[in-house]
Every structure is written in C-alpha cells, then in structure tokens.
Design a protein around this motif. Structure first.
Motif, short mmCIF file in Angstrom:
data_model
loop_
_atom_site.label_atom_id
_atom_site.label_comp_id
_atom_site.label_asym_id
_atom_site.label_seq_id
_atom_site.Cartn_x
_atom_site.Cartn_y
_atom_site.Cartn_z
N THR A 37 0.84 -1.19 0.00
CA THR A 37 0.00 0.00 0.00
C THR A 37 0.88 1.24 0.00
O THR A 37 1.90 1.29 0.69
CB THR A 37 -0.94 0.03 1.22
N VAL A 38 0.49 2.22 -0.80
CA VAL A 38 1.24 3.47 -0.92
C VAL A 38 0.29 4.59 -0.53
O VAL A 38 -0.63 4.95 -1.27
CB VAL A 38 1.74 3.70 -2.35
N CYS A 39 0.48 5.13 0.66
CA CYS A 39 -0.43 6.14 1.20
C CYS A 39 0.32 7.44 1.45
O CYS A 39 1.54 7.46 1.57
CB CYS A 39 -1.05 5.66 2.52
N VAL A 86 -3.23 -3.44 -9.83
CA VAL A 86 -2.95 -2.10 -9.31
C VAL A 86 -4.28 -1.37 -9.10
O VAL A 86 -5.06 -1.20 -10.04
CB VAL A 86 -2.05 -1.29 -10.27
N VAL A 87 -4.51 -0.96 -7.87
CA VAL A 87 -5.78 -0.32 -7.49
C VAL A 87 -5.50 1.09 -7.00
O VAL A 87 -4.52 1.33 -6.28
CB VAL A 87 -6.48 -1.13 -6.39
N GLY A 88 -6.35 2.02 -7.38
CA GLY A 88 -6.28 3.38 -6.87
C GLY A 88 -7.51 3.71 -6.05
O GLY A 88 -8.64 3.35 -6.45
N ALA A 89 -7.33 4.34 -4.91
CA ALA A 89 -8.46 4.66 -4.03
C ALA A 89 -8.23 6.00 -3.36
O ALA A 89 -7.11 6.52 -3.32
CB ALA A 89 -8.63 3.56 -2.98
N VAL A 139 -1.81 -1.04 -3.97
CA VAL A 139 -2.92 -0.13 -3.73
C VAL A 139 -2.37 1.27 -3.47
O VAL A 139 -1.64 1.48 -2.49
CB VAL A 139 -3.79 -0.58 -2.54
N VAL A 140 -2.70 2.21 -4.35
CA VAL A 140 -2.30 3.60 -4.18
C VAL A 140 -3.47 4.34 -3.54
O VAL A 140 -4.58 4.35 -4.08
CB VAL A 140 -1.95 4.26 -5.53
#
Length: 226
Positions: free
Chosen positions: A36-38, A177-180, A95-96
């Motif tokens: 996860t990239v937060c 690859v998911v963006g949220a 997950v970005v």
C-alpha cells in the motif's frame, strides 16, 4: 524526556503486549499480500484503514502525495520501497491511496498556478508531483472552487500513480494495481474514513468498474471523469 515520547513508548508497551505472539509465523521471512502506498499525512491511518493488525499482511509505504515515482540519473522509475515487495516477496497487489484535502496536492496546485517557496526537501517532493499533475490542473472546470479543484486533483494524482505502475516494465503483468481515495472530510458521502475505489489497472470509468467488480460496486465513486 518529553511527554510525547513517554506517551509513544507507553503505547508501544501496550502494542508489544498484544502482539507478542503474532510474529511467530513471520520471524524469518515476509510474503505480504499487498503493498500500500499512502500519503504520510497524520490523518491517514494506513494499517487501521484496512483493519489490519497482522504482521506480514501489508507492506506499507508512505510519503507526501502517495507517490510511486522516484527520480534517478536514468530518469523516473518506480520507487524502490514500492517495487521491493513486487519484485522480491511475491506480492501481486498494489494499492495507491490518496486522501481528501491532500496537502501535497494542494502545494503542487499552488506551485503550478502561482508558485511557492519551500525548503529544498519539500520542493523536491512537490517537483516529483508537478509533471504528473500539470494536465489535471489544465483540465479543471472553470467554475470549480479551490476545495473542489484539490479533491479532483487528488483523484487525478492517484490515476497518474496507478498509470505509472501499470506502464512500468519493472512491474509484472500479474500485479493488480488499485487506486483509491480515503475520505475523512465528507466529500464522497458515506462514512468518514471510508475508501472509495477510483481506478483499477488504469480503468477509471465508474460504470465499467461497477460492472466488472460487482462485489465492490458500492465503493466505486469518482468526483471527476475527464
């Protein structure tokens, strides 16, 4: 010793007491299910937002602006902290996570529109975002207010970071690859702290995403389809 450090150590003592036996299966290796990239904003609770209390489950990366981009002599590449689990621990989901009212996106918007002055370290981080947000700033509706502009650019930034991962030769085709966007400001509706999916493997159409992923259709939202 100041009270803040004492409070932190007290909290750690409680953590150690509760987690003592949770490291048994990950003593010698890790195989996290996702990276996860937060944003490192203090209001963005990276493990807590996923309800995670299991060591070894998530490989967590944080920086201002939830960037996956690193600048090297060879040009822009996927940041090593993001790439490591994808290359070495069998992790197949990235997950970005952006967040409403992001300060890094706000600073980048201000720099692109009016110019700002920041210490070199912050300037460097904003400089990594600027080329990826220029198109978003140019595409903003004329009648959008400042808060609306920032939150649209939050989505746009997430899209660009997802795009960078999807298009990188260093990221395997088997990686999802998911963006949220993490919302604690009542921008998307729903509960504060809820994650809203805005991008999956480069697809940003709400209609398409809801059709392709019916199990999470109620969590797919966007402020801006450009």
């Amino acid at each position: 010793m100041n009270d803040t450090l004492l409070d932190l150590l007290e909290g750690n003592a409680d953590h150690a007491a509760r987690f003592d036996d949770r490291f048994d299966d990950v003593q010698d290796a890790q195989h996290p299910e996702a990276v996860t990239v937060c944003c490192s904003d203090s209001r963005v609770l990276q493990d807590a937002m996923f309800g995670n209390e299991d060591p070894g489950h998530l490989f967590t990366c944080g920086n201002i602006g939830n960037r996956v981009v690193q600048r090297t002599d060879a040009g822009e590449v996927v940041s090593g902290d993001v790439l490591y689990p994808l290359a070495h621990t069998g992790t197949e989901t990235a997950v970005v996570v952006g967040h409403t009212g992001c300060g890094a996106v706000t600073a980048t918007y201000d720099d692109l529109t009016d110019g700002i002055s920041e210490p070199p370290g912050i300037e460097h981080c904003i400089g990594l975002l600027k080329p990826h947000l220029e198109g978003g700033v140019e595409s903003l509706p004329d009648d959008v207010d400042r808060a609306g502009a920032i939150n649209r650019l939050v989505e746009y930034n997430v899209d660009r970071q997802v795009e960078f991962l999807v298009e990188s030769d260093d990221v395997g085709e088997d990686v999802d690859v998911v963006g949220a966007v993490y919302d604690f400001q009542d921008v998307y509706g729903g509960s504060r702290g809820e994650l809203h999916v805005v991008n999956v493997d480069g697809e940003t159409s709400v209609e398409t995403l809801r059709a392709e992923y019916p199990d999470v259709a109620d969590r797919v939202h966007r402020l801006w389809e450009y």
